[in-house]
Write an enzyme that holds these catalytic residues in place. Structure first.
Site, PDB file in Angstrom:
ATOM      1  N   LYS A 186       0.815  -1.225   0.000  1.00  0.00           N
ATOM      2  CA  LYS A 186       0.000   0.000   0.000  1.00  0.00           C
ATOM      3  C   LYS A 186       0.853   1.282   0.000  1.00  0.00           C
ATOM      4  CE  LYS A 186      -4.225  -1.643   2.214  1.00  0.00           C
ATOM      5  NZ  LYS A 186      -5.233  -1.317   3.231  1.00  0.00           N
ATOM      6  N   ALA A 210      -4.879   1.193   9.551  1.00  0.00           N
ATOM      7  CA  ALA A 210      -6.338   1.321   9.430  1.00  0.00           C
ATOM      8  C   ALA A 210      -6.822   2.559  10.175  1.00  0.00           C
ATOM      9  CB  ALA A 210      -7.017   0.070   9.967  1.00  0.00           C
ATOM     10  N   LYS A 225       2.918   6.565  18.855  1.00  0.00           N
ATOM     11  CA  LYS A 225       2.237   6.426  17.562  1.00  0.00           C
ATOM     12  C   LYS A 225       0.900   7.167  17.555  1.00  0.00           C
ATOM     13  CE  LYS A 225       2.262   2.435  15.314  1.00  0.00           C
ATOM     14  NZ  LYS A 225       2.166   0.967  15.207  1.00  0.00           N
TER      15      LYS A 225
END
Ligand code: ATR
Length: 287
Positions: free
Chosen positions: A70, A135, A160
């Protein structure tokens, strides 16, 4: 009927054996009499460039991209949609006049499913996202783009969550905050404030079906609880939400709608979404 008029589509990734996309797309085309064929294209990283060159010279109108390409696909594309650029990954490519144009339909599919199957209005809602991986990134950026009132991002690795929150605020709209998912006091406080709780982590996914990504005591009746996991169909988080009287949604809506969004980008026509949903439900029932 496959003939010289058949338009080709596909899924580029590796490995692909667990993907539902070829079956979902092909059966939907069959049911709606569309002359398209969707192929699994399991390729090696070193061959991406050659494969793309070849694809441009065949009847491909586009393809999906999945793990682990991706991000890696992006440098080979001619154009990238602004939201996909902000998200930093591409899962759908349209081939138009020999040009490869990249999009990301994960977040769009999520929001479409959210809006279609609930009474939620994105711009007047507050969200808690559990997780800060790929996601979560697509969902956070798309919700911010659609005007979300507030997005809290919690994660096991706090750095993160902080990075995703800051990046979304900078690149899209300033509406995010972050929280350490181990800080129970803050998590409780935030869950009281939000309308929608979304699990984007793999916690609760088969075979670890007893695991729950959030303390069940923080779930309140007013919450819409969404799990992007769809195996099992009802994760522990959704079962706990249901017990509290929450509305719940599993990950099948996002799966179907990201495919439908891709279909609409490739063809400019409305996707056979009910057929796609039925096909996925049947695949899941037979699993
Ligand atoms: P995806 O692309 O599916 O989002 P990912 O980018 O690997 O996958 O992200 C996985 C997310 O699930 C991360 O937020 C991860 O937390 P860390 O950033 O701390 O690794 C979260 N996750 C995975 N396993 C977890 C676990 N056992 N407990 C809590 N969070 C977990």
């Amino acid at each position: 009927m496959i003939n010289t008029e058949t338009q080709l589509l596909g899924l580029l990734g590796n490995p692909l054996e667990h993907s539902f996309s070829p079956e979902m797309h092909n059966k939907a085309y069959e049911k709606t009499n569309l002359n398209y064929l969707y192929l699994p294209l399991e390729i090696e990283e070193d061959n991406i460039e050659d494969v793309l060159k070849g694809i441009k010279h065949m009847k491909f109108i586009g393809f999906n991209v999945t793990i682990p390409y991706k991000l890696k696909i992006m440098k080979f594309l001619d154009e990238i949609d602004p939201l996909a650029k902000k998200i930093g990954s591409v899962n759908t490519v349209k081939i138009s006049q020999g040009k490869l144009i990249g999009f990301n339909t994960d977040g769009k599919g999520f929001v479409k499913s959210l809006v279609n199957y609930s009474k939620i209005n994105v711009s007047s809602s507050k969200f808690l996202l559990l997780g800060a991986g790929g996601a979560s990134r697509s969902i956070a950026m798309t919700l911010a783009d659609r005007g979300a009132k507030k997005i809290f991002i919690s994660n096991r690795t706090i750095e993160k969550a902080e990075e995703l929150s800051n990046e979304t605020n900078d690149k899209v709209r300033s509406c995010c905050s972050y929280v350490d998912n181990n800080d129970m006091v803050k998590m409780k406080e935030i869950t009281k404030k939000v309308d929608v709780i979304i699990n984007t982590t793999s916690v609760g996914m088969y075979p670890n079906t007893e695991e729950c990504p959030l303390d069940k005591n923080f779930l309140l009746k007013k919450h819409l609880v969404i799990d992007i996991v769809y195996n099992p169909i009802k994760t522990r988080l959704l079962l706990e939400g249901e017990k509290k009287g929450c509305s719940i949604q599993n990950g099948l809506g996002m799966l179907v709608n990201q495919g439908a969004e891709a279909f609409e980008i490739w063809t400019g026509e409305k996707a056979p979404i009910e057929e796609m949903k039925e096909i996925i439900n049947n695949i899941m029932k037979n699993k």
